[in-house]
Design a protein around this motif. Sequence first.
Motif, short mmCIF file in Angstrom:
data_model
loop_
_atom_site.label_atom_id
_atom_site.label_comp_id
_atom_site.label_asym_id
_atom_site.label_seq_id
_atom_site.Cartn_x
_atom_site.Cartn_y
_atom_site.Cartn_z
N LEU A 32 -7.28 2.53 -3.98
CA LEU A 32 -6.47 3.08 -5.07
C LEU A 32 -5.33 3.94 -4.54
CD1 LEU A 32 -9.24 4.10 -7.64
CD2 LEU A 32 -7.64 2.21 -7.81
N LEU A 33 -5.62 4.72 -3.51
CA LEU A 33 -4.58 5.57 -2.92
C LEU A 33 -3.45 4.73 -2.33
CD1 LEU A 33 -3.92 8.56 -2.43
CD2 LEU A 33 -5.03 8.33 -0.21
N SER A 34 -3.80 3.64 -1.69
CA SER A 34 -2.76 2.79 -1.09
C SER A 34 -1.91 2.09 -2.16
CB SER A 34 -3.37 1.76 -0.15
OG SER A 34 -4.09 0.79 -0.87
N ARG A 35 -2.47 1.86 -3.33
CA ARG A 35 -1.72 1.21 -4.40
C ARG A 35 -0.76 2.17 -5.12
NH1 ARG A 35 -3.28 -3.94 -4.93
NH2 ARG A 35 -5.43 -4.47 -4.46
N SER A 37 0.41 5.11 -3.76
CA SER A 37 1.26 5.90 -2.85
C SER A 37 1.53 5.09 -1.58
CB SER A 37 0.59 7.23 -2.52
OG SER A 37 -0.52 7.01 -1.68
N ASP A 38 2.25 5.71 -0.68
CA ASP A 38 2.53 5.05 0.60
C ASP A 38 1.46 5.33 1.65
OD1 ASP A 38 4.86 4.00 -0.38
OD2 ASP A 38 6.10 5.68 0.25
#
Length: 115
Positions: A32-35, A37-38
Amino acid sequence: MDIKTAAAIHRLRLVSIPEALSFPLLLIFGSLLSRISDIDLVMPLGVLHAVLFLLYLVMLADVWAKAKWSFKRVLFFGFLAVIPFGGLYGDKILKREEKDGVIAARARKESGVVA
């Protein structure tokens, strides 16, 4: 059950909870974090999950050897490691077994019976 077997079960319990939580919490959080944010943490969190899973399998093999579990029981605990949060249920079973084993070992020691 002797103290060494109870200790092996305890070590398996110590690994089972972090392993059980590593997939649903770490990997999904990283995805989820990679989707949104960078920041891409999927690879390092995936490696951490893999290390915990392999450590769980090593500890499971140790318990299998010491506790003389059946292959069916080992497969059951291996299956629990694959299910998200399955290790939490396995920890509950292992906790009861560990407690019973320590109580039995102490009773044998106090009675002077050598097993």
